[in-house]
Write a protein that holds these residues in place. Structure first.
Motif, mmCIF file in Angstrom:
data_model
loop_
_atom_site.group_PDB
_atom_site.id
_atom_site.type_symbol
_atom_site.label_atom_id
_atom_site.label_comp_id
_atom_site.label_asym_id
_atom_site.label_seq_id
_atom_site.Cartn_x
_atom_site.Cartn_y
_atom_site.Cartn_z
ATOM 1 N N GLU A 18 33.110 38.758 46.996
ATOM 2 C CA GLU A 18 34.488 39.267 47.063
ATOM 3 C C GLU A 18 35.411 38.249 47.715
ATOM 4 O O GLU A 18 36.544 38.059 47.272
ATOM 5 C CB GLU A 18 34.518 40.600 47.804
ATOM 6 N N CYS A 38 35.137 35.137 47.476
ATOM 7 C CA CYS A 38 35.290 34.020 46.536
ATOM 8 C C CYS A 38 36.031 34.418 45.259
ATOM 9 O O CYS A 38 36.087 33.631 44.315
ATOM 10 C CB CYS A 38 33.912 33.455 46.184
ATOM 11 N N GLY A 39 36.568 35.623 45.215
ATOM 12 C CA GLY A 39 37.387 36.019 44.067
ATOM 13 C C GLY A 39 36.726 36.924 43.052
ATOM 14 O O GLY A 39 37.332 37.276 42.043
ATOM 15 N N TRP A 40 35.470 37.308 43.268
ATOM 16 C CA TRP A 40 34.834 38.267 42.373
ATOM 17 C C TRP A 40 35.528 39.612 42.570
ATOM 18 O O TRP A 40 35.844 39.994 43.693
ATOM 19 C CB TRP A 40 33.346 38.396 42.697
ATOM 20 N N HIS A 41 35.764 40.318 41.491
ATOM 21 C CA HIS A 41 36.396 41.634 41.577
ATOM 22 C C HIS A 41 35.700 42.601 40.625
ATOM 23 O O HIS A 41 35.027 42.177 39.686
ATOM 24 C CB HIS A 41 37.893 41.538 41.264
ATOM 25 N N HIS A 54 34.085 37.153 37.866
ATOM 26 C CA HIS A 54 34.867 36.068 38.463
ATOM 27 C C HIS A 54 35.711 35.425 37.374
ATOM 28 O O HIS A 54 35.188 35.031 36.327
ATOM 29 C CB HIS A 54 33.940 35.022 39.089
ATOM 30 N N GLU A 108 36.922 32.521 36.988
ATOM 31 C CA GLU A 108 36.556 31.145 36.614
ATOM 32 C C GLU A 108 35.581 31.094 35.448
ATOM 33 O O GLU A 108 35.475 30.079 34.775
ATOM 34 C CB GLU A 108 35.949 30.397 37.793
#
Length: 157
Positions: free
Chosen positions: A78, A80-83, A147, A149
């Motif tokens: 979370e 690191c940008g995981w949602h 993520h 990315e």
């Protein structure tokens, strides 16, 4: 010559090639001065499996460090940008509810690979295996993580 790194394709291939690997089976730690296999010969290796693969892509921001516990891994993801997303996509990380085994409650993680299938550590075998998304109806899904990315184009000179 211009080379373009294909993150998503490489990431999914790493997940698929992890099936059956004993690479994630053992994680050594020290508790009160004594050496111990924190994952018990693969019985508790799901967080190690997931975080090890995500760490291969740390340069793209997928994770900061390896983990042996699900809670620490989810927190790192979370950060690191995981949602959470509503429907699974190939490459998503699935988080299942607690399951009671050997007298303790254990959360579980795996990668979604499509067609209702996941790659997740099998506690009985001690290695990642292909399993149904519903884990045979035994566990409720708590979250499906994605993520951004994973769908971006990357390049390396």
């Amino acid at each position: 010559m211009k080379v373009r790194f294909l993150l998503f394709e490489t990431y999914v291939e790493a997940i698929r090639k992890s099936i059956g690997s004993s690479l994630f089976q053992t994680t050594w730690g020290e508790i009160n001065g004594k050496k111990k296999d924190l994952t018990n010969k693969g019985q508790f290796s799901c967080a190690t499996h997931i975080s090890s693969i995500l760490m291969w892509f740390a340069e793209q921001g997928l994770l900061k460090t390896r983990h042996v516990k699900v809670s620490g891994l989810i927190k790192d993801m979370e950060g690191c940008g995981w949602h959470k997303i509503k429907k699974p996509r190939v490459g998503a990380v699935i988080h299942w509810e607690n399951f009671y085994r050997n007298g303790s409650a254990n959360e579980h993680l795996g990668f979604y690979i499509g067609n209702g299938k996941t790659v997740t550590n099998d506690s009985d075998v001690g290695t990642p295996q292909i399993r149904p998304l519903a884990l045979n109806g035994k566990r409720k899904i708590l979250g499906i993580y994605w993520h951004p990315e994973l769908k971006r184009k990357h390049s390396n000179g």
